[in-house]
Design an enzyme around this catalytic site. Structure first.
Site, PDB file in Angstrom:
ATOM      1  CB  CYS A  52      -0.887  -0.036   1.243  1.00  0.00           C
ATOM      2  SG  CYS A  52      -1.612   1.537   1.697  1.00  0.00           S
ATOM      3  CD  GLU A  53      -0.207   5.443  -3.856  1.00  0.00           C
ATOM      4  OE1 GLU A  53      -0.889   6.472  -3.894  1.00  0.00           O
ATOM      5  OE2 GLU A  53       0.349   4.954  -4.856  1.00  0.00           O
ATOM      6  CG  HIS A  54      -2.412   5.577   1.170  1.00  0.00           C
ATOM      7  ND1 HIS A  54      -3.647   5.036   0.878  1.00  0.00           N
ATOM      8  CD2 HIS A  54      -2.175   6.503   0.209  1.00  0.00           C
ATOM      9  CE1 HIS A  54      -4.133   5.619  -0.203  1.00  0.00           C
ATOM     10  NE2 HIS A  54      -3.269   6.503  -0.623  1.00  0.00           N
ATOM     11  CG  HIS A  55      -0.522   3.294   6.107  1.00  0.00           C
ATOM     12  ND1 HIS A  55      -1.762   3.168   5.517  1.00  0.00           N
ATOM     13  CD2 HIS A  55      -0.620   4.349   6.963  1.00  0.00           C
ATOM     14  CE1 HIS A  55      -2.584   4.082   6.002  1.00  0.00           C
ATOM     15  NE2 HIS A  55      -1.921   4.819   6.868  1.00  0.00           N
ATOM     16  CD  GLN A  85      -8.391  -4.204  -3.764  1.00  0.00           C
ATOM     17  OE1 GLN A  85      -8.084  -4.183  -2.574  1.00  0.00           O
ATOM     18  NE2 GLN A  85      -9.433  -4.887  -4.210  1.00  0.00           N
ATOM     19  CG  HIS A 126      -6.083  -3.397   1.803  1.00  0.00           C
ATOM     20  ND1 HIS A 126      -5.405  -2.530   0.971  1.00  0.00           N
ATOM     21  CD2 HIS A 126      -7.018  -4.008   1.023  1.00  0.00           C
ATOM     22  CE1 HIS A 126      -5.907  -2.613  -0.256  1.00  0.00           C
ATOM     23  NE2 HIS A 126      -6.892  -3.496  -0.241  1.00  0.00           N
ATOM     24  CB  CYS A 174      -2.910  -0.175   6.001  1.00  0.00           C
ATOM     25  SG  CYS A 174      -4.017  -0.255   4.590  1.00  0.00           S
TER      26      CYS A 174
END
Length: 197
Positions: free
Chosen positions: A84-87, A125, A153, A155
């Protein structure tokens, strides 16, 4: 390039950054278990992001065959792992792909390779689903493409809301799959035999 034995430029620099990160987290880099960790993590991250340096379109074009078959081709339950690019925590699950050829087919394993390439990047995703669909559409010029992704996920499971059993489903489609009947045929085939996460 074998991603398990050959690494890209910048590996040493990446390792140095991980040394700083581990220290900032409060750990002692002299501790036996951590002495080789920065380089191990740097190598792992290069492996997990190798998709940036691979051409998914070329993978399909290299295995393009003329064929008059014009019924649905389905490759389902393609396992994938991504970050995941956020976390930068993992998300993982299955990808299901269907396309209807219009004069050309590709090797079935190449569909799985396309999934592999796009999943080995920092991702969300929704974007990954669209990228897989667009790549197959661009390279094969089929009558239609549909992609469904089911994922868990970390996260959501390890932090934040901590919902351990939630599954996120995304889909994208084009061409013949704009017709509800064609989409329904694909989804019925998935429901009938597809294994869940």
């Amino acid at each position: 390039m074998n991603p398990e034995t050959q690494f890209r430029d910048g590996l040493d620099s990446l390792s140095e950054h991980y040394k700083e990160i581990i220290t900032l987290l409060g750990e002692d880099l002299e501790r036996e278990g951590l002495q080789k960790t920065p380089m191990r993590v740097a190598k792992a991250m290069q492996i997990l992001t190798r998709g940036y340096f691979q051409d998914a379109h070329q993978v399909l074009r290299d295995a393009l065959f003329e064929e008059k078959y014009n019924q649905m081709v389905i490759v389902k339950d393609i396992d994938f792992f991504s970050l995941c690019e956020h976390h930068m925590l993992p998300f993982y699950g299955k990808v299901h792909v269907a396309y209807i050829p219009d004069g050309h087919i590709t090797g079935l394993s190449k569909i799985a390779r396309v999934v592999d390439i796009f999943s080995h990047r920092l991702q969300v995703q929704e974007r990954m689903t669209q990228q897989i669909k667009d790549c197959i559409e661009d390279a094969l010029k089929p009558l239609g493409v549909m992609v469904v992704v089911e994922a868990k996920h970390m996260c959501m499971q390890m932090r934040g809301v901590e919902k351990r059993n939630s599954i996120t489903t995304t889909s994208d489609f084009s061409g013949a799959f704009n017709q509800a009947k064609t989409r329904e045929e694909f989804m019925n085939l998935l429901r009938g035999e597809s294994g869940r996460l």
